[in-house]
Design an enzyme around this catalytic site. Sequence first.
Site, PDB file in Angstrom:
ATOM      1  N   LYS A   1      58.319  46.043  14.927  1.00  0.00           N
ATOM      2  CA  LYS A   1      59.757  46.340  14.870  1.00  0.00           C
ATOM      3  C   LYS A   1      60.444  45.478  13.807  1.00  0.00           C
ATOM      4  O   LYS A   1      59.814  44.615  13.195  1.00  0.00           O
ATOM      5  CB  LYS A   1      60.399  46.126  16.235  1.00  0.00           C
ATOM      6  CG  LYS A   1      59.630  46.742  17.395  1.00  0.00           C
ATOM      7  CD  LYS A   1      59.364  48.235  17.292  1.00  0.00           C
ATOM      8  CE  LYS A   1      58.694  48.752  18.560  1.00  0.00           C
ATOM      9  NZ  LYS A   1      58.243  50.138  18.484  1.00  0.00           N
TER      10      LYS A   1
HETATM   11  C1  LIG Z   1      57.718  50.360  20.130  1.00  0.00           C
HETATM   12  C2  LIG Z   1      58.369  51.310  21.001  1.00  0.00           C
HETATM   13  C3  LIG Z   1      58.371  51.150  22.392  1.00  0.00           C
HETATM   14  C4  LIG Z   1      57.565  50.100  23.091  1.00  0.00           C
HETATM   15  O1  LIG Z   1      57.982  48.800  22.808  1.00  0.00           O
HETATM   16  P1  LIG Z   1      57.102  47.591  23.383  1.00  0.00           P
HETATM   17  O2  LIG Z   1      57.996  46.396  23.186  1.00  0.00           O
HETATM   18  O3  LIG Z   1      55.874  47.529  22.543  1.00  0.00           O
HETATM   19  O4  LIG Z   1      56.823  47.854  24.799  1.00  0.00           O
HETATM   20  C5  LIG Z   1      59.090  52.034  23.163  1.00  0.00           C
HETATM   21  N1  LIG Z   1      59.765  53.046  22.607  1.00  0.00           N
HETATM   22  C6  LIG Z   1      59.784  53.250  21.281  1.00  0.00           C
HETATM   23  C7  LIG Z   1      60.583  54.372  20.723  1.00  0.00           C
HETATM   24  C8  LIG Z   1      59.069  52.397  20.437  1.00  0.00           C
HETATM   25  O5  LIG Z   1      59.068  52.617  19.115  1.00  0.00           O
END
Ligand SMILES: *Cc1c(COP(=O)(O)O)cnc(C)c1O
Length: 374
Positions: free
Chosen positions: A180
Amino acid sequence: MIPVMRPWLGQEEGEAAAEAIRSGWVAQGPRVSAFEEAVANYVGADRGVACSSCTTALHLALLVLGVGSGAEVVVPSLSFIATANACRHAGATPVFADVDHATQNLTAESIEAVLTPATRAVIVVHQVGMPANLDAVHELCDSRGIHVVEDAACALGSTYRGSPIGQHSDLVAFSFHARKVITTGEGGMITTSRQDLADRLVRLRQHGMSVSAYDRHITVAPLHEEYLETGFNYRMTDVQAAMGLVQLGRLAELVEKRRRQATAYQELLRSVPGLTMPQDPPWGTTNFQSYSVVVDRPYPLSRDELMTRLSGRGISTRRGVMAAHREPAFSGHPHAPLPVTEHLADHTILLPIFHGMTDSEQDRVGSAIGGFVA
Ligand SMILES: *Cc1c(COP(=O)(O)O)cnc(C)c1O
């Protein structure tokens, strides 16, 4: 090889993490509280509740809304699979709705098409940072008593009608996974301005405990905790939060750089036939967490061929957002037709975009893609 993404981490994150370790407080403690406050402040919400991930944040969000067994939750299939999984974790049934080609997000129309009397909530995803049309979704859902949860895993730093994503629904979930825009390695956060929901989230993430370990630590008189309900261990550590506080300080610069890189891609790829580049919608701005391009005819290569050819030129890419309904984990799960989702899942490519990417690396990506056109 140009990677598709690399986090922007410096000396300061290492020092902040080391400082947390030297302090002796490595589990959830004062730095988690500071990080929660900083994120809530940044997005303009009253409270932040840190979690171990966005997936666990979404699970708790559904639980505190009372969305569980027997409930249907409308989600996009075109999302990382965690969105749909969170519904199952809560005991609810995910119901897949189609998305809009331009934003790759749910719309009020696509949600309305799959509503049933059992619909209790909608999880709206701001896919790869692209803000969804929240007013339209709230207008549809609020009057029907359907909860709106935002999966803003990728959308810290994106805006909706001039203000940061994170303040437009009762519960908004963010991710700090390494993929992210800012990262704590693994980690998540829910922002909310509902004190009642925040208090329950805090309790559920730490075993249903009435007082936290840190509160017990800083109180002089003996403080005995009670376990008020069956909770989870979904906590973030102070080592992660220390890193997050430094990363949050980089967010504005990160987003600004990505938006400049997006403009450069727009220029580089403008004259290439068959490509659709992401654009800000009329209601907001994206942080370009990823740069997702739709590859269609008359572009001479399929998405997969393009990925292979770029890899041969030392350029890493990824397929665009997945379609959860096609995965074995959801085989046999009933769903309405999802033509836009399937088209996008087959035709989108994520091009490299990250803070440390140089102009010449970006030029290389642009000329490679243009160069495959005879
Ligand atoms: C990355 C992501 C998640 C999961 O996030 P984590 O912190 O890895 O659990 C959930 N929804 C979307 C749209 C994502 O891109």
